[in-house]
Design a protein around this motif. Structure first.
Motif, short mmCIF file in Angstrom:
data_model
loop_
_atom_site.label_atom_id
_atom_site.label_comp_id
_atom_site.label_asym_id
_atom_site.label_seq_id
_atom_site.Cartn_x
_atom_site.Cartn_y
_atom_site.Cartn_z
N LEU A 1 14.77 27.12 -81.59
CA LEU A 1 14.08 28.10 -82.26
C LEU A 1 15.16 28.36 -83.34
N CYS A 2 16.54 28.44 -82.59
CA CYS A 2 17.96 28.07 -83.64
C CYS A 2 17.21 26.70 -84.85
N ASN B 1 16.35 25.11 -72.64
CA ASN B 1 17.40 25.63 -73.99
C ASN B 1 16.66 26.06 -74.45
N TRP B 2 15.38 27.20 -74.69
CA TRP B 2 14.10 26.65 -76.15
C TRP B 2 14.87 27.96 -77.58
N GLY B 3 16.53 28.21 -76.81
CA GLY B 3 17.33 29.26 -78.02
C GLY B 3 17.42 28.04 -79.46
N ARG B 4 17.28 27.09 -78.36
CA ARG B 4 17.88 26.05 -79.48
C ARG B 4 16.76 25.16 -80.51
N THR C 1 6.73 34.56 -84.38
CA THR C 1 6.55 33.02 -83.88
C THR C 1 6.93 32.34 -82.46
N PHE D 1 15.78 33.37 -88.07
CA PHE D 1 16.60 34.31 -86.87
C PHE D 1 17.64 34.75 -86.11
N PRO E 1 9.83 36.50 -87.80
CA PRO E 1 10.25 35.39 -86.65
C PRO E 1 9.59 36.96 -85.37
N GLY F 1 14.78 28.15 -87.39
CA GLY F 1 15.25 29.44 -88.24
C GLY F 1 16.15 28.45 -89.03
N GLY G 1 7.73 36.54 -81.14
CA GLY G 1 9.28 36.86 -81.59
C GLY G 1 9.82 37.14 -81.02
N GLU G 2 9.26 37.83 -79.11
CA GLU G 2 10.20 38.39 -77.90
C GLU G 2 10.07 36.97 -76.87
N PRO G 3 11.19 36.86 -76.24
CA PRO G 3 11.05 35.73 -75.35
C PRO G 3 10.55 36.19 -74.10
N ASN H 1 20.31 31.43 -90.84
CA ASN H 1 18.75 31.28 -89.64
C ASN H 1 18.38 32.38 -89.68
N ILE I 1 8.35 31.18 -92.32
CA ILE I 1 8.33 31.87 -90.77
C ILE I 1 8.71 33.70 -90.62
#
Lengths: 456, 456
Positions: free
Chosen positions: A358-359, A353-356, A385, B81, A382, A362, A404-406, B79, A380
């Motif tokens: 990144l969160c 869960n790489w969103g966490r 990153t 992001f 975005p 951020g 910055g793009e998933p 945040n 930072i």
């Protein structure tokens, strides 16, 4: 001085280790050395004094001594509520100008923190009794670990009585080996040693050994950790504080288990010069730089063992933040990812869960409401990153976020990587050349069990 | 606009609630209103569009509308992001000068965060379709919640298609009641309403209703929370942002569940003036101050429901820090205690381990290594610090620390106090007159289960 009769010293309670028998868990055995090269002139002992009522079997007092005066320095917690042994030891080192120290006396079972004037008297009394056994004056610093806010007068009397009673047992131990270690909720003793040389005396073999304890309440500045590093290299007292601070910033101050910072944290460095050779005295010398590197790497190896044994931990995670426009920013981001409960629970769940991640990146430089600077996160951008998992088996990194793009993540591959105990999370900020590294572990059910029930 | 057919809207997944059936847990039922006084002119709907593949039963799109243009303001996450709907909605409110808004469209199943340019187009497309169904132009703000970094193009097409397809279903709902609520991992819908009057129009009954969702990733600035507050009072657009910011700072920005701050957090305030009366337009007016008080108290009540439903929480804890020399310091200390994993696990374990509270207090204003200010904690003088548990049943406080000296704590009494769901921790600093309040919950095994396995 009392002599250690058990190897290793397993000290205080460790009722929540993976093994309730007190034995080192199978998975951790590889971190426990079976041999070592220990600095000359240092001895170590452990004994059972019963700081906690009813303790009649577990050593709860350790004494590390040198057969000659040492240059010494220590780094202490910055917690506003500093334990009595911290106050006492800081003051002693100042009064002695970091010279002429000979012992470190450590008790478990009572943190001697928030114990008022009486607690300070207890710490002084412990040191004084230790000094007597050393035949030295004001030569012992003190460390304590345990529950905060309880003064165990009776126990401290036993500590001092016991030190006195056992002075006849002094035994010279050239190679104290594994007894140079302490545990509380730790599941394995944390001890390392190595030998090194310095440029000006290439034929002299110097030795360094270090032990540390701590498994929870771990975060920079510092952690519920105690540590002692001893070397037989000749280091001038004047340069000791700078050497230790530099080493600790990149090691003990770069780990986190739960983000809590305790009242008692102390790491001490002792150098007794027993190996001979030319004294390291100038911060601009080649020897100084060489020893600084040795000490920093050594401290990092020691600090990583703390994370390896984080309460309930199943993962060992390195957070590398690179390409930052400031080192301070990189550190803050690494620290924030490292302490994020959502990142740590995802790691436990082996969830990519790489969103966490990144969160957490951020929000890492965001001031709290009421703070002065708002959202000043120049480190930072975005769109610049990048986030990757770097596997511990040497296989290629798995890119999660690119500029910055998933990425379309190969979840099977991610799951394979997360099966390993070790993992590196790499965040490239793309805004500069500075970097920082933190080490952390995951949050597990075991962490809650240990800490929901520690005191009772 | 689509019409809601289920009461309440239970939206997105909430597979980890105490009840896996999706029913509200018995202990939480008292927080779910069975009646209310809802603002005139607002309607709300929910529908199943299947943002997540396979979802054919749970409503995952909500639409809150007004039958006339509203003054509107929103507070967004800080945040770095920021999710596409945050970027879009902030920009829209700026372009419209906080006036002429008519709808809030919210989807679950996809946070639309870190989704690049395409994600922004998705957010705009959602808003445009919502505008069409309203017959208005650029009148809809958008919120999204779900996993970060996944773009669900197909889903967003379904969202917009569905909004369009269902426009014939518009139904006027004077009293939307419980349907005015949303849930993700929430175990109960968070909805409150009340009526009030303003000094200049004492005969007019104004109404305010608010709903919020969020149970994890909760910390100031802000939280994985979405919230919408609607009132039929006439508030000038120019004063809306200030009113909302003031209310949010003391409410949504004063709660913590795990210290994580998400990419999507948004709280919006809509005022449509449908109740008539004199417009609140000057920040110096009596009406303004009265409404500010109503809104702040209302927001606090709403925010507290979030903590009450913290992921895995068994406790609701109020942290009051008083007698501080600065409000900012008091806030930082309250926030640090509120997020300390060791405090939170001790609360879960019903352990009166006040040493951990003190420990958190002591490190709360410490800068990280590499930070500029070191240990500048003028708000704390250990000898002046007092810590107490204040029971929720109105019985006398239990003093734990008095002027820096630990009390002999009656452990039986402490255990009784900790048996209650509610608890107040009171820290008196003795250094000034400022204060701050935070609300937090405990860390349980359930928290780890929920977050170790949320995404998979």
């Amino acid at each position: 001085m009392v002599m250690l009769t058990r190897l290793p010293v397993q000290w205080g309670r460790r009722m929540y280790s993976a093994s309730t028998s007190g034995a080192v868990p199978a998975a951790k055995k590889k971190y426990v050395p079976t041999s070592g090269t220990y600095p000359r002139g240092f001895q170590v002992s452990g004994t059972v004094v019963g700081v906690k009522p009813g303790n009649t079997t577990k050593p709860d007092l350790a004494f590390i001594t040198s057969d000659r005066p040492c240059a010494a320095a220590a780094v202490f917690t910055k917690n506003k509520f500093q334990a009595a042994p911290v106050t006492f030891s800081r003051s002693l080192l100042q009064r002695k100008n970091n010279a002429g120290l000979q012992g470190v006396l450590i008790n478990s079972g009572c943190a001697n923190a928030v114990t008022g004037k009486g607690g300070l008297e207890d710490a002084e009394a412990m040191a004084t009794e230790a000094d007597k056994s050393l035949g030295a004056d004001k030569a012992t610093i003190v460390m304590s670990t345990g529950v905060i806010g309880q003064r165990r007068v009776a126990a401290h009397e036993r500590v001092t009585n016991d030190s006195r009673a056992n002075t006849h047992q002094i035994t010279h131990q050239e190679d104290p080996g594994q007894r140079f270690s302490i545990c509380t909720t730790d599941t394995f003793p944390k001890l390392i040693s190595k030998s090194f040389s310095l440029p000006s005396s290439p034929s002299v073999e110097y030795r360094i050994a270090g032990m540390t304890k701590g498994a929870g309440m771990i975060h920079p500045n510092m952690a519920t950790l105690l540590g002692v590093i001893a070397t037989d290299a000749p280091i001038a007292s004047a340069v000791m504080p700078g050497l230790l601070k530099h080493a600790v910033d990149k090691s003990f101050n770069s780990i986190t288990i739960d983000g809590d910072t305790s009242t008692n944290d102390t790491v001490a460095l002792l150098a007794n010069g027993a190996a001979g050779g030319k004294e390291v005295s100038s911060a601009s010398s080649e020897d100084y730089r060489a020893f600084q590197t040795v000490l920093s790497e050594f401290s990092t190896d020691l600090a990583k063992l703390i994370v390896r044994d984080g309460e309930g931990a199943t993962k060992f995670v390195t957070i590398n933040v690179t390409e930052s426009s400031s080192e301070q920013g990189a550190r803050k981001i690494a620290s924030t990812i490292a302490r994020s409960p959502l990142v740590k629970t995802a790691l436990y769940g082996k969830d990519a869960n790489w969103g966490r991640i990144l969160c957490a990146t951020g929000y890492s430089l965001i001031s709290e409401p009421g703070g002065s600077a708002e959202n000043e996160i120049t480190e930072i951008i975005p769109e610049k990153t990048n986030v990757s998992f770097v596997p511990s088996d040497g296989s290629p990194e798995l890119k999660l976020l690119v500029d910055g793009e998933p990425e379309m993540v190969d979840e099977t591959r991610a799951a394979q990587i997360l099966e390993h105990e070790d993992l590196e999370i790499l965040v490239r900020l793309g805004t500069g050349k500075e970097k920082a590294t933190y080490w952390t572990c995951d949050y597990s059910h075991e962490y809650i069990t240990i800490n929901g029930d520690y005191r009772t």
